[in-house]
Design an enzyme around this catalytic site. Structure first.
Site, PDB file in Angstrom:
ATOM      1  N   ASP A  52     -29.248  64.199  11.220  1.00 29.57           N
ATOM      2  CA  ASP A  52     -29.324  65.473  11.946  1.00 29.57           C
ATOM      3  C   ASP A  52     -30.365  65.363  13.066  1.00 29.57           C
ATOM      4  O   ASP A  52     -31.435  64.797  12.864  1.00 29.57           O
ATOM      5  CB  ASP A  52     -29.704  66.597  10.957  1.00 29.57           C
ATOM      6  CG  ASP A  52     -29.419  67.975  11.532  1.00 29.57           C
ATOM      7  OD1 ASP A  52     -28.520  68.662  11.011  1.00 29.57           O
ATOM      8  OD2 ASP A  52     -30.105  68.373  12.512  1.00 29.57           O
ATOM      9  N   ILE A  53     -30.039  65.903  14.243  1.00 34.21           N
ATOM     10  CA  ILE A  53     -30.999  65.799  15.365  1.00 34.21           C
ATOM     11  C   ILE A  53     -32.222  66.696  15.172  1.00 34.21           C
ATOM     12  O   ILE A  53     -33.243  66.461  15.811  1.00 34.21           O
ATOM     13  CB  ILE A  53     -30.417  66.145  16.769  1.00 34.21           C
ATOM     14  CG1 ILE A  53     -29.386  67.243  16.715  1.00 34.21           C
ATOM     15  CG2 ILE A  53     -29.960  64.932  17.511  1.00 34.21           C
ATOM     16  CD1 ILE A  53     -29.093  67.802  18.103  1.00 34.21           C
ATOM     17  N   ASN A  98     -22.984  75.210   4.986  1.00 36.70           N
ATOM     18  CA  ASN A  98     -22.982  76.554   5.557  1.00 36.70           C
ATOM     19  C   ASN A  98     -21.577  76.881   6.019  1.00 36.70           C
ATOM     20  O   ASN A  98     -20.940  76.074   6.702  1.00 36.70           O
ATOM     21  CB  ASN A  98     -23.950  76.625   6.740  1.00 36.70           C
ATOM     22  CG  ASN A  98     -25.390  76.348   6.326  1.00 36.70           C
ATOM     23  OD1 ASN A  98     -25.817  76.776   5.263  1.00 36.70           O
ATOM     24  ND2 ASN A  98     -26.118  75.633   7.148  1.00 36.70           N
ATOM     25  N   HIS A 156     -19.243  70.202   7.637  1.00 36.49           N
ATOM     26  CA  HIS A 156     -20.288  69.198   7.407  1.00 36.49           C
ATOM     27  C   HIS A 156     -21.127  69.607   6.211  1.00 36.49           C
ATOM     28  O   HIS A 156     -21.353  70.788   5.972  1.00 36.49           O
ATOM     29  CB  HIS A 156     -21.178  69.018   8.636  1.00 36.49           C
ATOM     30  CG  HIS A 156     -21.765  70.294   9.155  1.00 36.49           C
ATOM     31  ND1 HIS A 156     -21.064  71.163   9.964  1.00 36.49           N
ATOM     32  CD2 HIS A 156     -22.984  70.859   8.976  1.00 36.49           C
ATOM     33  CE1 HIS A 156     -21.828  72.202  10.256  1.00 36.49           C
ATOM     34  NE2 HIS A 156     -22.991  72.055   9.659  1.00 36.49           N
ATOM     35  N   GLY A 213     -24.313  81.202   8.037  1.00 40.30           N
ATOM     36  CA  GLY A 213     -25.246  80.523   8.928  1.00 40.30           C
ATOM     37  C   GLY A 213     -24.678  79.266   9.578  1.00 40.30           C
ATOM     38  O   GLY A 213     -25.428  78.409  10.046  1.00 40.30           O
ATOM     39  N   GLN A 214     -23.344  79.163   9.617  1.00 42.74           N
ATOM     40  CA  GLN A 214     -22.747  77.963  10.228  1.00 42.74           C
ATOM     41  C   GLN A 214     -22.857  78.025  11.744  1.00 42.74           C
ATOM     42  O   GLN A 214     -22.537  79.048  12.359  1.00 42.74           O
ATOM     43  CB  GLN A 214     -21.267  77.858   9.810  1.00 42.74           C
ATOM     44  CG  GLN A 214     -20.610  76.558  10.286  1.00 42.74           C
ATOM     45  CD  GLN A 214     -19.186  76.399   9.777  1.00 42.74           C
ATOM     46  OE1 GLN A 214     -18.634  77.287   9.109  1.00 42.74           O
ATOM     47  NE2 GLN A 214     -18.577  75.275  10.098  1.00 42.74           N
ATOM     48  N   HIS A 264     -24.878  69.132   4.728  1.00 47.28           N
ATOM     49  CA  HIS A 264     -26.250  68.666   4.910  1.00 47.28           C
ATOM     50  C   HIS A 264     -26.706  68.019   3.612  1.00 47.28           C
ATOM     51  O   HIS A 264     -26.505  68.587   2.535  1.00 47.28           O
ATOM     52  CB  HIS A 264     -27.197  69.853   5.164  1.00 47.28           C
ATOM     53  CG  HIS A 264     -26.896  70.641   6.388  1.00 47.28           C
ATOM     54  ND1 HIS A 264     -27.648  70.554   7.537  1.00 47.28           N
ATOM     55  CD2 HIS A 264     -25.943  71.573   6.645  1.00 47.28           C
ATOM     56  CE1 HIS A 264     -27.177  71.382   8.451  1.00 47.28           C
ATOM     57  NE2 HIS A 264     -26.148  72.019   7.935  1.00 47.28           N
TER      58      HIS A 264
HETATM   59  P1  AMP Z   1     -24.938  74.344  10.553  1.00 46.74           P
HETATM   60  O1  AMP Z   1     -25.823  75.530  10.733  1.00 46.74           O
HETATM   61  O2  AMP Z   1     -24.721  74.019   9.118  1.00 46.74           O
HETATM   62  O3  AMP Z   1     -23.649  74.483  11.332  1.00 46.74           O
HETATM   63  O4  AMP Z   1     -25.779  73.128  11.118  1.00 46.74           O
HETATM   64  C1  AMP Z   1     -25.410  72.337  12.203  1.00 46.74           C
HETATM   65  C2  AMP Z   1     -26.380  71.190  12.210  1.00 46.74           C
HETATM   66  O5  AMP Z   1     -25.926  70.239  13.148  1.00 46.74           O
HETATM   67  C3  AMP Z   1     -27.826  71.561  12.609  1.00 46.74           C
HETATM   68  O6  AMP Z   1     -28.710  71.175  11.583  1.00 46.74           O
HETATM   69  C4  AMP Z   1     -28.036  70.769  13.904  1.00 46.74           C
HETATM   70  O7  AMP Z   1     -29.361  70.278  14.029  1.00 46.74           O
HETATM   71  C5  AMP Z   1     -27.033  69.642  13.755  1.00 46.74           C
HETATM   72  N1  AMP Z   1     -26.573  69.065  15.012  1.00 46.74           N
HETATM   73  C6  AMP Z   1     -26.056  69.722  16.077  1.00 46.74           C
HETATM   74  N2  AMP Z   1     -25.720  68.864  17.054  1.00 46.74           N
HETATM   75  C7  AMP Z   1     -26.008  67.612  16.582  1.00 46.74           C
HETATM   76  C8  AMP Z   1     -25.876  66.285  17.122  1.00 46.74           C
HETATM   77  N3  AMP Z   1     -25.392  66.061  18.347  1.00 46.74           N
HETATM   78  N4  AMP Z   1     -26.287  65.247  16.355  1.00 46.74           N
HETATM   79  C9  AMP Z   1     -26.799  65.451  15.115  1.00 46.74           C
HETATM   80  N5  AMP Z   1     -26.932  66.679  14.557  1.00 46.74           N
HETATM   81  C10 AMP Z   1     -26.553  67.745  15.273  1.00 46.74           C
END
Ligand code: AMP
Ligand code: ZN
Length: 115
Positions: free
Chosen positions: A33-34, A89, A102, A95-96, A104
């Site tokens: 995750d970034i 999420n 995906h 909170g998505q 986490h």
């Molecule tokens: P969610 O709230 O479960 O949809 O979380 C989306 C997650 O994707 C967040 O934790 C972001 O930091 C992560 N994210 C978004 N863009 C990227 C990316 N390009 N590379 C890695 N992680 C990402």
């Protein structure tokens, strides 16, 4: 395979956006995750575009099982041996933020930035 050209995670699957990959096979991809909440924070995604867990049906049972089963293996490989947290999420109230399914998976010594 179903993909969405406007989806950021489909772009990662296609190699159009860089990601630090932790695992890859024909069906699944895992990358860091970034904005990590924890010392180790990876996202496990199916390569096919499925907007959220709310879209999953019986035809996705094997894929969902593979995502879940990958988590402990990946955590072991990444040196996480004292427990981890797995979160999916789903939808606005869940909170998505990114609408490509995906999971986490977070671990490593506390305190964490979040979670
Ligand atoms: P969610 O709230 O479960 O949809 O979380 C989306 C997650 O994707 C967040 O934790 C972001 O930091 C992560 N994210 C978004 N863009 C990227 C990316 N390009 N590379 C890695 N992680 C990402
Ligand atoms: Zn996608």
């Amino acid at each position: 395979m179903n993909t969405d050209p406007d989806c950021i995670f489909c772009k990662i699957v296609a190699g159009q956006i860089p990601a630090k990959k932790a695992y890859e096979d024909a069906e699944l991809l895992a990358f860091h995750d970034i904005h990590p909440w924890a010392p180790v924070h990876v996202l496990i995604i199916p390569k096919l575009h499925l907007a959220s867990l709310a879209e999953a049906g019986p035809e996705h049972e094997a894929l969902l099982g593979r995502m879940l089963a990958l988590a402990p293996r990946l955590m072991r490989e990444l040196g996480v041996n004292d427990g981890f947290r797995s979160v999916i999420n789903t939808g606005p109230n869940g909170g998505q933020e990114v609408y490509h399914l995906h999971m986490h998976v977070m671990g490593g010594p506390r305190p964490w930035a979040r979670g």
